[in-house]
Design an enzyme around this catalytic site. Structure first.
Site, PDB file in Angstrom:
ATOM      1  N   GLU A 186      -1.153  -9.848  -7.385  1.00 35.95           N
ATOM      2  CA  GLU A 186      -2.336  -8.989  -7.505  1.00 35.95           C
ATOM      3  C   GLU A 186      -3.335  -9.704  -8.412  1.00 35.95           C
ATOM      4  OE1 GLU A 186      -2.573  -6.307  -5.765  1.00 35.95           O
ATOM      5  OE2 GLU A 186      -0.549  -5.504  -5.415  1.00 35.95           O
TER       6      GLU A 186
ATOM      7  N   HIS B 286      -1.230  -1.644 -10.840  1.00 38.29           N
ATOM      8  CA  HIS B 286      -0.668  -2.781 -10.098  1.00 38.29           C
ATOM      9  C   HIS B 286       0.087  -3.705 -11.039  1.00 38.29           C
ATOM     10  CE1 HIS B 286      -3.903  -1.730  -7.178  1.00 38.29           C
ATOM     11  NE2 HIS B 286      -2.975  -2.079  -6.308  1.00 38.29           N
TER      12      HIS B 286
ATOM     13  N   ARG C 135       4.927   3.599  -9.596  1.00 38.25           N
ATOM     14  CA  ARG C 135       3.812   4.540  -9.390  1.00 38.25           C
ATOM     15  C   ARG C 135       4.300   5.990  -9.487  1.00 38.25           C
ATOM     16  NH1 ARG C 135      -0.330   2.392  -5.608  1.00 38.25           N
ATOM     17  NH2 ARG C 135      -0.810   0.364  -6.506  1.00 38.25           N
TER      18      ARG C 135
ATOM     19  N   SER D 207       3.298   4.403   1.383  1.00 32.27           N
ATOM     20  CA  SER D 207       2.656   4.215   2.684  1.00 32.27           C
ATOM     21  C   SER D 207       3.746   4.107   3.729  1.00 32.27           C
ATOM     22  CB  SER D 207       1.864   2.907   2.728  1.00 32.27           C
ATOM     23  OG  SER D 207       0.676   3.011   2.019  1.00 32.27           O
TER      24      SER D 207
ATOM     25  N   GLU E  31      -2.040   6.633  -4.781  1.00 26.97           N
ATOM     26  CA  GLU E  31      -1.105   6.378  -3.676  1.00 26.97           C
ATOM     27  C   GLU E  31       0.252   5.983  -4.242  1.00 26.97           C
ATOM     28  OE1 GLU E  31      -2.134   3.210  -0.790  1.00 26.97           O
ATOM     29  OE2 GLU E  31       0.008   2.770  -0.807  1.00 26.97           O
TER      30      GLU E  31
HETATM   31  P1  ATP Z   1      -2.597  -0.229  -3.146  1.00 25.55           P
HETATM   32  O1  ATP Z   1      -3.584  -0.076  -2.033  1.00 25.55           O
HETATM   33  O2  ATP Z   1      -2.539   0.963  -4.043  1.00 25.55           O
HETATM   34  O3  ATP Z   1      -2.704  -1.521  -3.867  1.00 25.55           O
HETATM   35  P2  ATP Z   1      -0.799  -0.945  -1.042  1.00 25.55           P
HETATM   36  O4  ATP Z   1      -1.266  -0.050   0.039  1.00 25.55           O
HETATM   37  O5  ATP Z   1      -1.209  -2.362  -1.067  1.00 25.55           O
HETATM   38  O6  ATP Z   1      -1.131  -0.280  -2.470  1.00 25.55           O
HETATM   39  P3  ATP Z   1       1.801  -0.810   0.123  1.00 25.55           P
HETATM   40  O7  ATP Z   1       1.850  -2.131   0.754  1.00 25.55           O
HETATM   41  O8  ATP Z   1       1.477   0.373   0.938  1.00 25.55           O
HETATM   42  O9  ATP Z   1       0.790  -0.888  -1.125  1.00 25.55           O
HETATM   43  O10 ATP Z   1       3.173  -0.636  -0.708  1.00 25.55           O
HETATM   44  C1  ATP Z   1       3.939   0.564  -0.743  1.00 25.55           C
HETATM   45  C2  ATP Z   1       3.950   1.174  -2.125  1.00 25.55           C
HETATM   46  O11 ATP Z   1       4.362   0.230  -3.108  1.00 25.55           O
HETATM   47  C3  ATP Z   1       2.571   1.621  -2.604  1.00 25.55           C
HETATM   48  O12 ATP Z   1       2.249   2.899  -2.091  1.00 25.55           O
HETATM   49  C4  ATP Z   1       2.772   1.639  -4.091  1.00 25.55           C
HETATM   50  O13 ATP Z   1       3.443   2.824  -4.506  1.00 25.55           O
HETATM   51  C5  ATP Z   1       3.698   0.481  -4.346  1.00 25.55           C
HETATM   52  N1  ATP Z   1       2.956  -0.737  -4.745  1.00 25.55           N
HETATM   53  C6  ATP Z   1       2.294  -1.587  -3.951  1.00 25.55           C
HETATM   54  N2  ATP Z   1       1.768  -2.604  -4.632  1.00 25.55           N
HETATM   55  C7  ATP Z   1       2.132  -2.414  -5.923  1.00 25.55           C
HETATM   56  C8  ATP Z   1       1.919  -3.142  -7.128  1.00 25.55           C
HETATM   57  N3  ATP Z   1       1.251  -4.286  -7.147  1.00 25.55           N
HETATM   58  N4  ATP Z   1       2.446  -2.653  -8.277  1.00 25.55           N
HETATM   59  C9  ATP Z   1       3.145  -1.513  -8.270  1.00 25.55           C
HETATM   60  N5  ATP Z   1       3.386  -0.777  -7.171  1.00 25.55           N
HETATM   61  C10 ATP Z   1       2.888  -1.216  -6.006  1.00 25.55           C
HETATM   62 MG    MG Z   2      -0.360   1.409   1.057  1.00 26.31          MG
END
Ligand code: ATP
Ligand code: MG
Length: 433
Positions: A214, A221, A407, A359, A356
């Site tokens: 990230e 994140h 989260r 997903s 969020e």
């Molecule tokens: P966001 O848009 O909030 O960055 P994302 O849509 O990229 O999240 P997903 O690929 O949908 O994330 O990942 C599933 C879940 O994993 C997310 O809903 C979130 O709860 C968690 N998650 C994703 N990226 C991170 C991160 N860098 N740090 C902590 N938790 C994360």
């Molecule tokens: Mg997502």
């Protein structure tokens, strides 16, 4: 060394006990000296009245420094002044390990520390009973998640965390040198858990650690994070997946409420246990609600952090819900493997107080459609050969979700920052401890 016989939270009146832990605080009233001894169970008061203890013990009480590790043998006695209603009159004190006098932070929380100081000295930060409470709750979250999924006939699996290609192509991947090749740290178990649907195991889950590069530093994140992922076969639509997710989250919240009452009280947090089904908010409705409140959002865009947060407030005010699904997303906002009806993705997000936390959706199981979608997303089909192979030999309709643990705990406990709910959080700036 004296052998511990109990923790400070299970003292009984009129017993000889041995406690072991850290010197939390020391008080001296002249004729009577006190130590607050902290252990996993909480804090116990050690009381040494000059007339009731040996001269040696009375003197020793003075020499102990804050955060020294000691063991205390003594008799318990009811006391109106002691925090737990019981105090221990020491007959023997053993010094096990000393601490330097100038502490990097104050575990008794009389002096505040900023988040960086806290994380730089995390071992000492976690000595604070309120911080320990967060991690006891986290352990309960994982236990409850496993309990629910096993009860629904899911099989626990482990998939590789080093792989030859990324999940959704390119971004956010950490490359690493893998002998004479390049490899990547796993960003999610997506491709493997879908592969499992071609094995006949039907319902699988994984609780594991994932890595995402990230770029920006946000309060939600991390570079390393934990998730509960599931994948299930023979579904009719994404609603079958939603059903599992809402019941999973509701079981987790109920277990935390039932089994971690003391920890929640210490943190001053009340967890609302939602009834199922959770509210569904269609993407179109979400956009309209945001526009009505003056937000500059447009149909077709993914929701940003600020609009997600605002939507959380709107939904809470309008319906009273902390947890709600966002459904019927435009296909363009979702990854290539997402199933669809026309321009609408069969995908959803679960938001908790405007953030969020998960997903998921129904996936494409037809290999030709999948190839078309990979191309439409501008990704090279050739690098997905290994992923596509199982789809060519009998793949049932399936779907799943990824639920971010860090989260979830952040939102459940109203933590300011995702880092507070993670033992040793790593982000772009922080790689130590
Ligand atoms: P966001 O848009 O909030 O960055 P994302 O849509 O990229 O999240 P997903 O690929 O949908 O994330 O990942 C599933 C879940 O994993 C997310 O809903 C979130 O709860 C968690 N998650 C994703 N990226 C991170 C991160 N860098 N740090 C902590 N938790 C994360
Ligand atoms: Mg997502």
């Amino acid at each position: 060394m004296l052998k511990r016989t109990c923790y400070s939270n299970n003292l009984k009146d009129g017993e000889e006990v041995v406690l072991a832990g850290w010197v939390h605080e020391r008080r001296d009233l002249g004729g009577i000296k006190f130590i607050l001894l902290r252990d996993r169970g909480g804090i116990a008061q050690i009381t040494a009245p000059k007339k009731k203890v040996s001269e040696e013990i009375f003197k020793l009480m003075d020499s102990l420094g804050r955060e020294w590790v000691i063991a205390v043998k003594g008799n318990t006695k009811a006391s109106l002044q002691a925090p737990s209603g019981l105090e221990v009159i020491p007959s023997e004190i053993e010094i096990i390990s000393m601490a330097e006098p100038s502490l990097p932070l104050d575990p008794s929380e009389k002096v505040d520390a900023d988040i960086d100081t806290r994380l730089d000295n995390r071992f000492m930060d976690i000595r604070k009973p309120r911080v320990t409470a967060i991690f006891k709750i986290r352990s309960e979250i994982l236990r409850a998640a496993r309990e629910y999924l096993l009860s629904q006939a899911f099989v626990e699996i482990q998939t590789p965390k080093i792989s030859a290609s990324g999940t959704e192509g390119g971004t956010e991947l950490f490359p690493l040198s893998y002998f004479e090749r390049e490899a990547f740290l796993a960003q999610s178990p997506q491709l493997y858990k879908q592969t499992m649907m071609a094995t006949g195991m039907d319902r699988v889950f994984e609780m594991a650690h994932y890595f995402r590069a990230e770029e920006s530093n946000t309060r939600r994140h991390l570079s390393e994070s934990d998730a509960v992922d599931i994948e299930m076969s023979f579904i009719e639509s994404e609603d079958d997946v939603i059903y599992i997710l809402e019941n999973l989250v509701s079981h987790i919240l109920k277990c935390v409420n039932d089994n971690k009452k003391n920890e929640l009280a210490l943190l001053g947090v009340e967890v609302n246990t939602p009834s199922t089904p959770f509210r569904r908010v269609k993407y179109e409705e979400a956009i309209s609600l945001l526009q009505e409140s003056g937000f500059n959002v447009h149909h077709g865009e993914d929701l940003g952090t600020e609009s997600e947060k605002a939507l959380g407030n709107i939904v809470k005010e309008k319906y009273g819900d902390d947890l709600y699904f966002l459904t019927k997303y435009p296909l363009s906002t979702k990854p290539f493997y997402t199933n669809f009806d026309g321009e609408t993705a069969r995908a959803f997000d679960l938001d908790y107080k405007g953030v969020e936390i998960s997903s998921g959706g129904q996936r494409i199981h037809n290999v030709e459609i999948l190839k078309t979608r990979i191309k439409e997303k501008g990704l090279p089909v050739s690098s997905f050969e290994a992923y596509l192979k199982p789809f060519r030999y009998g793949m049932p309709p399936h779907g799943g979700f990824g639920l971010g643990i860090d989260r979830l705990i952040m939102q459940m406990l109203n933590l300011e920052n995702i880092r507070e709910g993670v033992l040793f959080p790593h982000d772009r700036r922080r790689l130590e401890p």
